[in-house]
Design an enzyme around this catalytic site. Structure first.
Site, PDB file in Angstrom:
ATOM      1  N   LYS A 192      10.917  -6.211  -1.142  1.00 24.14           N
ATOM      2  CA  LYS A 192      10.148  -5.795   0.030  1.00 24.14           C
ATOM      3  C   LYS A 192       9.300  -6.941   0.564  1.00 24.14           C
ATOM      4  O   LYS A 192       9.300  -7.217   1.767  1.00 24.14           O
ATOM      5  CB  LYS A 192       9.273  -4.589  -0.362  1.00 24.14           C
ATOM      6  CG  LYS A 192       8.411  -4.041   0.763  1.00 24.14           C
ATOM      7  CD  LYS A 192       8.130  -2.566   0.576  1.00 24.14           C
ATOM      8  CE  LYS A 192       7.128  -2.255  -0.506  1.00 24.14           C
ATOM      9  NZ  LYS A 192       5.722  -2.404  -0.062  1.00 24.14           N
ATOM     10  N   ARG A 226       8.630 -11.035   4.990  1.00 23.38           N
ATOM     11  CA  ARG A 226       8.374 -12.442   5.323  1.00 23.38           C
ATOM     12  C   ARG A 226       9.564 -13.072   6.047  1.00 23.38           C
ATOM     13  O   ARG A 226       9.392 -13.878   6.973  1.00 23.38           O
ATOM     14  CB  ARG A 226       8.038 -13.224   4.051  1.00 23.38           C
ATOM     15  CG  ARG A 226       6.628 -12.893   3.515  1.00 23.38           C
ATOM     16  CD  ARG A 226       6.516 -13.255   2.051  1.00 23.38           C
ATOM     17  NE  ARG A 226       5.151 -13.191   1.530  1.00 23.38           N
ATOM     18  CZ  ARG A 226       4.521 -12.083   1.155  1.00 23.38           C
ATOM     19  NH1 ARG A 226       5.118 -10.913   1.265  1.00 23.38           N
ATOM     20  NH2 ARG A 226       3.294 -12.132   0.676  1.00 23.38           N
ATOM     21  N   GLY A 260       1.184  -1.985   4.149  1.00 20.50           N
ATOM     22  CA  GLY A 260       0.023  -2.875   4.059  1.00 20.50           C
ATOM     23  C   GLY A 260       0.413  -4.331   4.281  1.00 20.50           C
ATOM     24  O   GLY A 260      -0.290  -5.085   4.960  1.00 20.50           O
ATOM     25  N   ASP A 319       1.626  -4.508  -8.636  1.00 20.55           N
ATOM     26  CA  ASP A 319       2.332  -3.322  -8.131  1.00 20.55           C
ATOM     27  C   ASP A 319       3.017  -2.529  -9.247  1.00 20.55           C
ATOM     28  O   ASP A 319       3.565  -1.454  -8.998  1.00 20.55           O
ATOM     29  CB  ASP A 319       3.389  -3.729  -7.099  1.00 20.55           C
ATOM     30  CG  ASP A 319       2.741  -4.175  -5.792  1.00 20.55           C
ATOM     31  OD1 ASP A 319       1.553  -3.851  -5.558  1.00 20.55           O
ATOM     32  OD2 ASP A 319       3.416  -4.856  -5.000  1.00 20.55           O
ATOM     33  N   LYS A 378      -4.761   0.457  -2.937  1.00 21.46           N
ATOM     34  CA  LYS A 378      -3.332   0.376  -2.620  1.00 21.46           C
ATOM     35  C   LYS A 378      -2.955   1.605  -1.773  1.00 21.46           C
ATOM     36  O   LYS A 378      -3.820   2.227  -1.175  1.00 21.46           O
ATOM     37  CB  LYS A 378      -2.515   0.292  -3.912  1.00 21.46           C
ATOM     38  CG  LYS A 378      -2.789  -0.982  -4.713  1.00 21.46           C
ATOM     39  CD  LYS A 378      -2.322  -2.213  -3.957  1.00 21.46           C
ATOM     40  CE  LYS A 378      -2.645  -3.484  -4.719  1.00 21.46           C
ATOM     41  NZ  LYS A 378      -2.413  -4.680  -3.912  1.00 21.46           N
ATOM     42  N   ARG A 436       5.029   4.495  -5.373  1.00 28.55           N
ATOM     43  CA  ARG A 436       5.140   4.001  -6.758  1.00 28.55           C
ATOM     44  C   ARG A 436       4.636   5.025  -7.770  1.00 28.55           C
ATOM     45  O   ARG A 436       5.109   5.070  -8.908  1.00 28.55           O
ATOM     46  CB  ARG A 436       4.422   2.662  -6.907  1.00 28.55           C
ATOM     47  CG  ARG A 436       5.002   1.580  -5.991  1.00 28.55           C
ATOM     48  CD  ARG A 436       4.707   0.174  -6.463  1.00 28.55           C
ATOM     49  NE  ARG A 436       4.887  -0.791  -5.392  1.00 28.55           N
ATOM     50  CZ  ARG A 436       6.063  -1.264  -4.979  1.00 28.55           C
ATOM     51  NH1 ARG A 436       7.175  -0.847  -5.542  1.00 28.55           N
ATOM     52  NH2 ARG A 436       6.132  -2.139  -3.989  1.00 28.55           N
TER      53      ARG A 436
HETATM   54  C1  S3P Z   1       2.046  -8.010  -1.337  1.00 32.91           C
HETATM   55  C2  S3P Z   1       0.846  -8.316  -1.957  1.00 32.91           C
HETATM   56  C3  S3P Z   1       0.116  -7.359  -2.810  1.00 32.91           C
HETATM   57  C4  S3P Z   1       1.003  -6.200  -3.231  1.00 32.91           C
HETATM   58  C5  S3P Z   1       1.788  -5.647  -2.085  1.00 32.91           C
HETATM   59  C6  S3P Z   1       2.704  -6.707  -1.518  1.00 32.91           C
HETATM   60  C7  S3P Z   1       2.675  -9.024  -0.495  1.00 32.91           C
HETATM   61  O1  S3P Z   1      -0.979  -6.838  -2.081  1.00 32.91           O
HETATM   62  O2  S3P Z   1       0.234  -5.193  -3.826  1.00 32.91           O
HETATM   63  O3  S3P Z   1       2.564  -4.547  -2.490  1.00 32.91           O
HETATM   64  O4  S3P Z   1       3.862  -8.857  -0.134  1.00 32.91           O
HETATM   65  O5  S3P Z   1       2.033 -10.021  -0.180  1.00 32.91           O
HETATM   66  P1  S3P Z   1      -2.434  -7.563  -2.093  1.00 32.91           P
HETATM   67  O6  S3P Z   1      -2.335  -8.812  -1.339  1.00 32.91           O
HETATM   68  O7  S3P Z   1      -3.351  -6.560  -1.452  1.00 32.91           O
HETATM   69  O8  S3P Z   1      -2.752  -7.771  -3.553  1.00 32.91           O
END
Ligand code: S3P
Length: 430
Positions: A23, A28, A96, A316, A343, A388
């Site tokens: 993911k 990205r 997020g 995660d 989260k 999750r």
């Molecule tokens: C992610 C960073 C993490 C992770 C999220 C994916 C990413 O979050 O928990 O599922 O792809 O950069 P945080 O940057 O809030 O730690």
């Protein structure tokens, strides 16, 4: 749409599985492809709701995209300043990573943007990204720290030297994306190593990024050149089957072609400290992302104190890990994991209440959880819309004495739409 799971006890998992694409890397690949010069071909793309939200947002920003197959995306890069204003707010759903990385990307554009999301995303903290972006010169408003995020375009950005107050790859990545549009060099220092997919992928697009001693730096104004990206299997999706294997792969379970970037695989170290039998067989060139087949065999697990250095490297994977801890002999304690509270749900509170519902003794700490391993009963779990959490409790069925009913599971489709099918193939009675 599946809204709940009923998972009956099964006693063994086995065989060979291939989990869908990563993911973090899929998001990205789309974003970097969108601002590159020329086309980028993505294979192994995760066709989950989160990444599809990013795809739709980029299309709304004028990027041409073709999808010859669900897991293949051809992004026609719009170039450094080729994105166009979207007609309305960009809805990032539950994602997020998408909203935070796009904040960075959009801060450097010449037009205004608004970012929103689903009920969970609208509650999540955005100032951690907005504050350093403002220090770069961006004009951004949040609603009391949360979405909607309004970004005013046309701001002149300058590089900054920023020490992240929390270990967050999303914040680091947002700043690196904004840094591409900034005058001068941006340096980001992390309190602990976090996933470095953005740095690795930027290099693949021809950008000069240096990482030394926890500090990443990037000079502004660099243009990206479109490239090919092969997305490896998502370690965070594999994690559910790795834990399942530790609990019940009496004949062994193999996960093929999983991304094993060391900034992601803290779970393996944690499980090995508990006595897990896990073997990695690396293949491929190791660049830009290392890939391996993972072989797991059931073994007796013992409780541990989770080393602080592993927390960010497994951020995660805690929902799955807590199931392993609940099935282990003795006590497991995790601290320094307050990030789990912000989260997709408050993962400390939601896991504690779910484990409690299955008869596991569990103490909720401010920044962690203490779990006494024991016999798990069946019961009813509310996943609070957290993908999750839902998948973790499905795995718990391998050691539970009765059926587990898990409510509010639709969001499994955000990261792992195929989970029920693969879970059944492995032997779960879901
Ligand atoms: C992610 C960073 C993490 C992770 C999220 C994916 C990413 O979050 O928990 O599922 O792809 O950069 P945080 O940057 O809030 O730690």
């Amino acid at each position: 749409m599946t809204t709940h799971y009923l998972v009956r006890p099964a006693r063994s998992v086995h065989g060979e599985l291939r989990v869908p694409g990563d993911k973090s890397i899929s998001h990205r690949a789309l974003m970097l492809g969108a601002i590159a010069d020329g086309p980028s071909a993505i294979s192994g793309f995760l066709a989950g709701e989160d990444c599809l939200a990013t795809l739709s947002a980029l299309m709304a920003l004028g990027v041409g995209v073709q999808r010859p197959a669900p897991t293949e995306v051809l992004v026609h890069g719009a170039g450094h300043h080729g994105l166009l204003a979207a007609a309305g707010a960009l809805d990032m759903g539950n994602a997020g990573t998408a909203i935070r990385l796009l904040m960075g990307l959009l801060a450097g554009q010449r037009f205004d943007s608004t970012l929103i999301g689903d009920a969970s995303l609208m509650r999540r903290p955005m100032e951690r990204v907005a504050t350093p972006l403002r220090a770069m010169g961006a004009r951004i408003e949040t609603a009391d720290g949360r979405p909607p995020v309004r970004i005013h375009g046309g701001a002149a950005l300058s590089g900054i030297d920023y020490a992240l107050p929390m270990a967050s790859a999303q914040v680091k990545s947002a700043l690196l994306l904004a840094a591409l549009y900034a005058h001068g060099t941006t340096q980001v220092t992390e309190p602990a190593p976090t996933r470095d997919h953005t740095e690795r992928m930027l290099r693949g697009f021809g950008v000069d990024v240096t990482s030394t001693g926890g500090r990443v730096s990037l000079a502004g104004g660099q243009r990206l050149t479109g490239c090919r990206i092969a997305v490896p299997g998502d370690f965070s999706s594999a994690a559910f089957f790795i834990v399942a294997g530790c609990l019940a792969a009496h004949q062994g379970l193999t996960l093929r072609d999983v991304g094993v970037n060391p900034t992601r695989t803290g779970l393996l170290q944690m499980l090995r400290l508990m006595g897990a039998d896990i073997e990695l067989v690396p293949h491929g060139a190791g660049a830009p992302e290392p890939i391996a087949d993972i072989h797991v065999r059931a073994s007796a697990l013992r409780g541990i104190e989770v080393p602080q250095a592993l927390v960010a490297l497994a951020i995660d994977e805690f929902p799955a890990f807590f199931i392993a801890a609940a099935a282990a002999e003795g006590q497991t304690t995790v601290t320094g994991a307050a990030e789990l509270r912000v989260k997709e749900s408050d993962r400390l509170a939601v896991m504690a209440s779910g484990l409690g519902a299955l008869g596991i003794e569990c103490q909720l700490l401010e920044d962690g959880l203490r779990i006494r391993g024991g016999r798990m009963s069946g019961g009813r779990i509310d996943s609070h819309g957290d993908h999750r959490i839902a998948m973790a409790f499905a795995v718990a069925s391998l050691v539970a004495s009765g059926p587990i009913e898990i409510a509010d599971v639709a969001n499994v489709a955000t990261s792992f739409p195929d989970f029920p099918r693969l879970a059944r193939a492995a032997g779960l009675d879901l």
